[in-house]
Motif scaffolding. Structure first.
Motif, PDB file in Angstrom:
ATOM      1  N   TYR A 176       0.792  -1.383   0.078  1.00  0.00           N
ATOM      2  CA  TYR A 176      -0.170  -0.102   0.054  1.00  0.00           C
ATOM      3  C   TYR A 176       0.987   1.352  -0.018  1.00  0.00           C
ATOM      4  O   TYR A 176       0.879   2.154  -0.690  1.00  0.00           O
ATOM      5  N   GLU A 177       2.001   1.182   0.963  1.00  0.00           N
ATOM      6  CA  GLU A 177       2.939   2.227   0.943  1.00  0.00           C
ATOM      7  C   GLU A 177       3.351   2.616  -0.224  1.00  0.00           C
ATOM      8  O   GLU A 177       3.941   3.780  -0.700  1.00  0.00           O
ATOM      9  N   LYS A 178       3.894   1.509  -1.305  1.00  0.00           N
ATOM     10  CA  LYS A 178       4.499   1.727  -2.270  1.00  0.00           C
ATOM     11  C   LYS A 178       3.579   1.988  -3.368  1.00  0.00           C
ATOM     12  O   LYS A 178       4.024   2.247  -4.688  1.00  0.00           O
ATOM     13  N   GLU A 179       2.274   2.247  -3.176  1.00  0.00           N
ATOM     14  CA  GLU A 179       1.155   2.634  -4.173  1.00  0.00           C
ATOM     15  C   GLU A 179       0.740   1.374  -5.258  1.00  0.00           C
ATOM     16  O   GLU A 179       0.482   1.857  -6.440  1.00  0.00           O
ATOM     17  N   TRP A 180       1.313   0.183  -4.534  1.00  0.00           N
ATOM     18  CA  TRP A 180       0.796  -0.776  -5.361  1.00  0.00           C
ATOM     19  C   TRP A 180      -0.498  -1.293  -5.470  1.00  0.00           C
ATOM     20  O   TRP A 180      -1.092  -2.198  -6.139  1.00  0.00           O
ATOM     21  N   CYS A 181      -0.804  -1.198  -4.233  1.00  0.00           N
ATOM     22  CA  CYS A 181      -2.168  -1.728  -3.823  1.00  0.00           C
ATOM     23  C   CYS A 181      -3.048  -0.610  -3.056  1.00  0.00           C
ATOM     24  O   CYS A 181      -3.056  -0.288  -1.729  1.00  0.00           O
ATOM     25  N   VAL A 182      -3.588   0.156  -3.739  1.00  0.00           N
ATOM     26  CA  VAL A 182      -4.362   1.251  -3.342  1.00  0.00           C
ATOM     27  C   VAL A 182      -5.789   1.087  -3.337  1.00  0.00           C
ATOM     28  O   VAL A 182      -6.405   0.399  -4.149  1.00  0.00           O
ATOM     29  N   GLY A 183      -6.706   1.752  -2.491  1.00  0.00           N
ATOM     30  CA  GLY A 183      -8.023   1.853  -2.648  1.00  0.00           C
ATOM     31  C   GLY A 183      -8.716   0.266  -2.626  1.00  0.00           C
ATOM     32  O   GLY A 183      -9.448   0.120  -3.455  1.00  0.00           O
ATOM     33  N   THR A 184      -8.297  -0.740  -1.784  1.00  0.00           N
ATOM     34  CA  THR A 184      -8.431  -1.856  -1.936  1.00  0.00           C
ATOM     35  C   THR A 184      -8.064  -2.788  -3.003  1.00  0.00           C
ATOM     36  O   THR A 184      -8.326  -4.137  -3.024  1.00  0.00           O
ATOM     37  N   GLY A 185      -7.231  -2.180  -4.065  1.00  0.00           N
ATOM     38  CA  GLY A 185      -6.664  -2.930  -5.148  1.00  0.00           C
ATOM     39  C   GLY A 185      -5.714  -3.816  -4.878  1.00  0.00           C
ATOM     40  O   GLY A 185      -5.227  -3.709  -3.882  1.00  0.00           O
ATOM     41  N   GLY A 186      -5.479  -4.900  -5.571  1.00  0.00           N
ATOM     42  CA  GLY A 186      -4.376  -6.030  -5.316  1.00  0.00           C
ATOM     43  C   GLY A 186      -4.667  -6.901  -4.464  1.00  0.00           C
ATOM     44  O   GLY A 186      -5.579  -6.724  -3.656  1.00  0.00           O
ATOM     45  N   SER A 187      -3.858  -7.743  -4.394  1.00  0.00           N
ATOM     46  CA  SER A 187      -4.019  -8.967  -3.377  1.00  0.00           C
ATOM     47  C   SER A 187      -2.794  -9.894  -3.102  1.00  0.00           C
ATOM     48  O   SER A 187      -1.846  -9.881  -4.039  1.00  0.00           O
ATOM     49  N   ILE A 188      -2.821 -10.506  -2.077  1.00  0.00           N
ATOM     50  CA  ILE A 188      -1.755 -11.338  -1.893  1.00  0.00           C
ATOM     51  C   ILE A 188      -2.227 -12.762  -1.192  1.00  0.00           C
ATOM     52  O   ILE A 188      -3.321 -12.784  -0.526  1.00  0.00           O
ATOM     53  N   ALA A 189      -1.528 -13.870  -1.815  1.00  0.00           N
ATOM     54  CA  ALA A 189      -2.055 -15.069  -1.308  1.00  0.00           C
ATOM     55  C   ALA A 189      -0.873 -15.715  -0.747  1.00  0.00           C
ATOM     56  O   ALA A 189       0.114 -16.025  -1.560  1.00  0.00           O
ATOM     57  N   ILE A 190      -1.150 -16.985   0.228  1.00  0.00           N
ATOM     58  CA  ILE A 190       0.486 -17.335   0.661  1.00  0.00           C
ATOM     59  C   ILE A 190      -0.276 -18.734   0.897  1.00  0.00           C
ATOM     60  O   ILE A 190      -1.110 -19.098   1.618  1.00  0.00           O
ATOM     61  N   ARG A 191       0.540 -19.817   0.522  1.00  0.00           N
ATOM     62  CA  ARG A 191       0.401 -21.225   0.983  1.00  0.00           C
ATOM     63  C   ARG A 191       1.391 -21.724   1.837  1.00  0.00           C
ATOM     64  O   ARG A 191       2.573 -21.426   1.523  1.00  0.00           O
ATOM     65  N   ASP A 192       0.832 -22.333   2.885  1.00  0.00           N
ATOM     66  CA  ASP A 192       1.913 -22.574   3.841  1.00  0.00           C
ATOM     67  C   ASP A 192       2.536 -23.903   3.542  1.00  0.00           C
ATOM     68  O   ASP A 192       1.841 -24.854   3.302  1.00  0.00           O
ATOM     69  N   GLU A 193       4.000 -23.744   3.523  1.00  0.00           N
ATOM     70  CA  GLU A 193       4.678 -25.119   3.053  1.00  0.00           C
ATOM     71  C   GLU A 193       4.511 -26.076   3.924  1.00  0.00           C
ATOM     72  O   GLU A 193       4.264 -27.615   3.359  1.00  0.00           O
ATOM     73  N   GLU A 194       4.413 -26.045   5.081  1.00  0.00           N
ATOM     74  CA  GLU A 194       4.007 -27.347   5.989  1.00  0.00           C
ATOM     75  C   GLU A 194       2.828 -27.728   5.960  1.00  0.00           C
ATOM     76  O   GLU A 194       2.703 -29.275   5.908  1.00  0.00           O
ATOM     77  N   THR A 195       1.674 -27.004   6.327  1.00  0.00           N
ATOM     78  CA  THR A 195       0.218 -27.596   6.361  1.00  0.00           C
ATOM     79  C   THR A 195      -0.435 -27.659   5.020  1.00  0.00           C
ATOM     80  O   THR A 195      -1.342 -28.382   4.955  1.00  0.00           O
ATOM     81  N   GLY A 196      -0.010 -26.818   3.998  1.00  0.00           N
ATOM     82  CA  GLY A 196      -0.910 -26.894   2.654  1.00  0.00           C
ATOM     83  C   GLY A 196      -1.798 -26.039   2.599  1.00  0.00           C
ATOM     84  O   GLY A 196      -2.449 -25.919   1.624  1.00  0.00           O
ATOM     85  N   PHE A 197      -2.086 -25.130   3.756  1.00  0.00           N
ATOM     86  CA  PHE A 197      -3.114 -24.380   3.830  1.00  0.00           C
ATOM     87  C   PHE A 197      -2.734 -23.263   3.224  1.00  0.00           C
ATOM     88  O   PHE A 197      -1.903 -22.559   3.280  1.00  0.00           O
ATOM     89  N   CYS A 198      -3.862 -22.388   2.382  1.00  0.00           N
ATOM     90  CA  CYS A 198      -3.580 -21.337   1.571  1.00  0.00           C
ATOM     91  C   CYS A 198      -4.240 -20.133   2.361  1.00  0.00           C
ATOM     92  O   CYS A 198      -5.579 -20.073   2.484  1.00  0.00           O
ATOM     93  N   TYR A 199      -3.377 -18.792   2.489  1.00  0.00           N
ATOM     94  CA  TYR A 199      -4.272 -17.753   3.317  1.00  0.00           C
ATOM     95  C   TYR A 199      -4.564 -16.591   2.340  1.00  0.00           C
ATOM     96  O   TYR A 199      -3.514 -16.531   1.459  1.00  0.00           O
ATOM     97  N   LEU A 200      -5.604 -16.385   2.145  1.00  0.00           N
ATOM     98  CA  LEU A 200      -6.023 -15.254   1.085  1.00  0.00           C
ATOM     99  C   LEU A 200      -6.779 -14.046   1.789  1.00  0.00           C
ATOM    100  O   LEU A 200      -7.617 -14.058   2.624  1.00  0.00           O
ATOM    101  N   ALA A 201      -6.230 -12.867   0.990  1.00  0.00           N
ATOM    102  CA  ALA A 201      -6.768 -11.636   1.565  1.00  0.00           C
ATOM    103  C   ALA A 201      -8.153 -11.444   1.241  1.00  0.00           C
ATOM    104  O   ALA A 201      -8.537 -11.999   0.007  1.00  0.00           O
TER     105      ALA A 201
END
Ligand SMILES: [Zn+2]
Length: 234
Positions: A27-52
């Protein structure tokens, strides 16, 4: 059942905390402003995916706002946690496709101005060569001993395909999948007049790829303004 234990952790490297801290940085770099953009991460150990979620401003995102998808399930849409009152991001089908079909460990989607501008300067593929920073990005070559991809060399050319935007983000899924099949060693796709999707085997790698690409896109815009070609012949 809110299943808060899946997202609440004191460990700053826990995927739920990483999604939130990187969202603030982006957000601070102006890559994700006004709710735009998103990040998702898959936990290597559990295989669970975390989604914004959709619709939350990136600088205000909390671990409790995250959806958790069971990345081990053969079926799509098996959620271990759905935060009350929040909606899934429109990017979710794209993230699921990259997690399931292309082994992504983390995906970063931004509306970076450098990505949007570059998508207007090139037709189907962005190309740049002979810039030190391309060495941070993977090549088509693999290490003969480990079988793992090796990075580009200074004299190589980084190529990133560009697809056209659609009215809804989920409508980009097929176009992105097609590009991933065509460029199996790639780690990014630009979306014209919209932004970029970058992924990697881990969030650390995806972050390095995303920052390096954005730096290169910024340079390419300036090189274009100065009349310098981004691919050096010989
Ligand atoms: Zn977007």
């Amino acid at each position: 059942m809110m299943q808060d234990h899946l997202v609440v952790s004191d460990d700053s490297n826990h995927p739920a905390n990483m999604v939130c801290s990187l969202s603030r940085q982006f957000y601070e770099k102006e890559w994700c402003v006004g709710t735009g953009g998103s990040i998702a991460i898959r936990d290597e150990e559990t295989g669970f995916c975390y989604l914004a979620p959709s619709g939350v401003q990136k600088e205000l995102l909390k671990p409790q706002d995250l959806f958790v998808l069971d990345g081990n399930s053969k079926e799509q849409d098996v959620y271990l946690r759905k935060p009350a009152g929040l909606k899934l991001s429109d990017c979710t089908p794209i993230f699921q496709m990259l997690f399931q079909n292309f082994n992504a460990g983390a995906i970063i989607h931004t509306h970076s101005p450098n990505a949007v501008l570059t998508s207007l300067l090139y037709d189907d593929v962005f190309e740049i060569s002979h810039i030190e920073q391309i060495k941070a990005l993977p090549s088509e070559r693999v290490n003969a001993e480990t079988g793992k991809p090796v990075n580009l060399l200074f004299e190589d050319t980084l190529k990133i395909p560009i697809i056209d935007n659609q009215n809804f983000e989920y409508e980009l899924t097929d176009g992105l999948q097609e590009m991933c099949q065509k460029w199996p060693h790639g780690c990014a796709v630009l979306v014209r007049r919209h932004g970029i999707f970058v992924w990697g085997p881990s969030i650390t790698k995806a972050k390095i790829y995303n920052e390096s690409i954005d730096y290169l896109l910024g340079l390419a815009i300036k090189m274009h303004q100065l009349g310098i070609p981004t691919v050096k012949k010989n």
